[in-house]
Design a protein around this motif. Structure first.
Motif, mmCIF file in Angstrom:
data_model
loop_
_atom_site.group_PDB
_atom_site.id
_atom_site.type_symbol
_atom_site.label_atom_id
_atom_site.label_comp_id
_atom_site.label_asym_id
_atom_site.label_seq_id
_atom_site.Cartn_x
_atom_site.Cartn_y
_atom_site.Cartn_z
ATOM 1 N N ALA A 102 38.696 -8.104 13.243
ATOM 2 C CA ALA A 102 38.239 -9.467 12.975
ATOM 3 C C ALA A 102 39.159 -10.492 13.614
ATOM 4 O O ALA A 102 40.366 -10.282 13.721
ATOM 5 N N ASP A 103 38.572 -11.600 14.008
ATOM 6 C CA ASP A 103 39.302 -12.787 14.440
ATOM 7 C C ASP A 103 38.929 -13.899 13.460
ATOM 8 O O ASP A 103 37.860 -14.510 13.590
ATOM 9 N N PRO A 104 39.766 -14.125 12.443
ATOM 10 C CA PRO A 104 39.436 -15.125 11.424
ATOM 11 C C PRO A 104 39.228 -16.527 11.993
ATOM 12 O O PRO A 104 38.425 -17.287 11.469
ATOM 13 N N LYS A 105 39.943 -16.853 13.065
ATOM 14 C CA LYS A 105 39.833 -18.199 13.630
ATOM 15 C C LYS A 105 38.447 -18.444 14.227
ATOM 16 O O LYS A 105 37.835 -19.476 13.976
ATOM 17 N N SER A 106 37.935 -17.488 15.002
ATOM 18 C CA SER A 106 36.610 -17.657 15.605
ATOM 19 C C SER A 106 35.488 -17.202 14.670
ATOM 20 O O SER A 106 34.324 -17.541 14.884
ATOM 21 N N GLY A 107 35.838 -16.411 13.661
ATOM 22 C CA GLY A 107 34.831 -15.892 12.737
ATOM 23 C C GLY A 107 34.061 -14.703 13.273
ATOM 24 O O GLY A 107 32.991 -14.370 12.775
ATOM 25 N N THR A 108 34.632 -14.042 14.291
ATOM 26 C CA THR A 108 33.967 -12.899 14.907
ATOM 27 C C THR A 108 34.536 -11.599 14.350
ATOM 28 O O THR A 108 35.746 -11.442 14.242
ATOM 29 N N VAL A 109 33.633 -10.692 13.993
ATOM 30 C CA VAL A 109 34.013 -9.368 13.502
ATOM 31 C C VAL A 109 33.328 -8.332 14.391
ATOM 32 O O VAL A 109 32.168 -8.496 14.765
ATOM 33 N N TYR A 110 34.073 -7.280 14.727
ATOM 34 C CA TYR A 110 33.561 -6.183 15.545
ATOM 35 C C TYR A 110 33.668 -4.887 14.745
ATOM 36 O O TYR A 110 34.677 -4.663 14.075
ATOM 37 N N CYS A 111 32.648 -4.039 14.855
ATOM 38 C CA CYS A 111 32.677 -2.733 14.201
ATOM 39 C C CYS A 111 32.292 -1.658 15.208
ATOM 40 O O CYS A 111 31.311 -1.816 15.940
ATOM 41 N N LEU A 112 33.046 -0.574 15.212
ATOM 42 C CA LEU A 112 32.738 0.571 16.054
ATOM 43 C C LEU A 112 32.173 1.665 15.160
ATOM 44 O O LEU A 112 32.740 1.981 14.111
ATOM 45 N N SER A 113 31.035 2.226 15.572
ATOM 46 C CA SER A 113 30.414 3.271 14.767
ATOM 47 C C SER A 113 29.836 4.359 15.653
ATOM 48 O O SER A 113 29.594 4.165 16.844
ATOM 49 N N GLU A 114 29.621 5.495 15.021
ATOM 50 C CA GLU A 114 28.881 6.584 15.630
ATOM 51 C C GLU A 114 27.587 6.673 14.830
ATOM 52 O O GLU A 114 27.617 6.705 13.603
ATOM 53 N N ALA A 115 26.460 6.679 15.549
ATOM 54 C CA ALA A 115 25.177 6.604 14.847
ATOM 55 C C ALA A 115 24.058 7.188 15.690
ATOM 56 O O ALA A 115 24.185 7.290 16.908
ATOM 57 N N PRO A 116 22.939 7.520 15.034
ATOM 58 C CA PRO A 116 21.797 8.024 15.789
ATOM 59 C C PRO A 116 21.081 6.921 16.574
ATOM 60 O O PRO A 116 20.407 7.199 17.561
ATOM 61 N N SER A 117 21.237 5.635 16.146
ATOM 62 C CA SER A 117 20.559 4.532 16.826
ATOM 63 C C SER A 117 21.175 3.195 16.415
ATOM 64 O O SER A 117 21.819 3.087 15.370
ATOM 65 N N ALA A 118 20.917 2.191 17.230
ATOM 66 C CA ALA A 118 21.348 0.835 16.895
ATOM 67 C C ALA A 118 20.640 0.354 15.625
ATOM 68 O O ALA A 118 21.225 -0.363 14.813
ATOM 69 N N GLU A 119 19.397 0.768 15.452
ATOM 70 C CA GLU A 119 18.638 0.358 14.277
ATOM 71 C C GLU A 119 19.276 0.878 12.988
ATOM 72 O O GLU A 119 19.289 0.185 11.973
ATOM 73 N N ALA A 120 19.816 2.092 13.028
ATOM 74 C CA ALA A 120 20.490 2.646 11.852
ATOM 75 C C ALA A 120 21.721 1.813 11.504
ATOM 76 O O ALA A 120 21.985 1.532 10.331
ATOM 77 N N VAL A 121 22.465 1.401 12.516
ATOM 78 C CA VAL A 121 23.637 0.545 12.300
ATOM 79 C C VAL A 121 23.186 -0.776 11.672
ATOM 80 O O VAL A 121 23.766 -1.234 10.683
ATOM 81 N N ARG A 122 22.140 -1.370 12.229
ATOM 82 C CA ARG A 122 21.625 -2.641 11.696
ATOM 83 C C ARG A 122 21.205 -2.515 10.233
ATOM 84 O O ARG A 122 21.497 -3.390 9.415
ATOM 85 N N ARG A 123 20.520 -1.423 9.921
ATOM 86 C CA ARG A 123 20.043 -1.247 8.540
ATOM 87 C C ARG A 123 21.201 -1.177 7.543
ATOM 88 O O ARG A 123 21.128 -1.781 6.461
ATOM 89 N N ILE A 124 22.259 -0.454 7.881
ATOM 90 C CA ILE A 124 23.413 -0.367 6.965
ATOM 91 C C ILE A 124 24.013 -1.752 6.758
ATOM 92 O O ILE A 124 24.249 -2.178 5.624
#
Length: 82
Positions: free
Chosen positions: A42-64
């Motif tokens: 996370a970058d609290p100043k800009s408000g941006t958060v990044y997450c790295l995941s292993e998943a079957p699809s982007a949609e699965a990541v979005r749903r979680i």
């Protein structure tokens, strides 16, 4: 399984505790979609958060993320790493 990097915006001022809580919420239900969240940054100043995941699809990541209350603004496949 593929790697994905997702981006959350608008989390200005996020603290380490809040980031940890959000990450823990994802971990608590990730198996329901076959996802594994590996790390978050996370970058609290800009408000941006990044997450790295292993998943079957982007949609699965979005749903979680949607189910845990912090939907991703972007989800990008990571087809190449070194």
């Amino acid at each position: 399984m593929s790697l994905f990097m997702d981006v959350h915006r608008g989390m200005t001022g996020i603290t380490a505790d809040q980031l940890k809580q959000a990450h823990q919420a994802d971990l608590a239900i990730e198996k329901e979609e076959g996802v594994h969240f590996e790390q978050a940054w996370a970058d609290p100043k800009s408000g941006t958060v990044y997450c790295l995941s292993e998943a079957p699809s982007a949609e699965a990541v979005r749903r979680i993320h949607e189910r845990t209350g912090h939907p991703a603004d972007e989800v990008h496949p990571v087809p190449l790493t070194v």
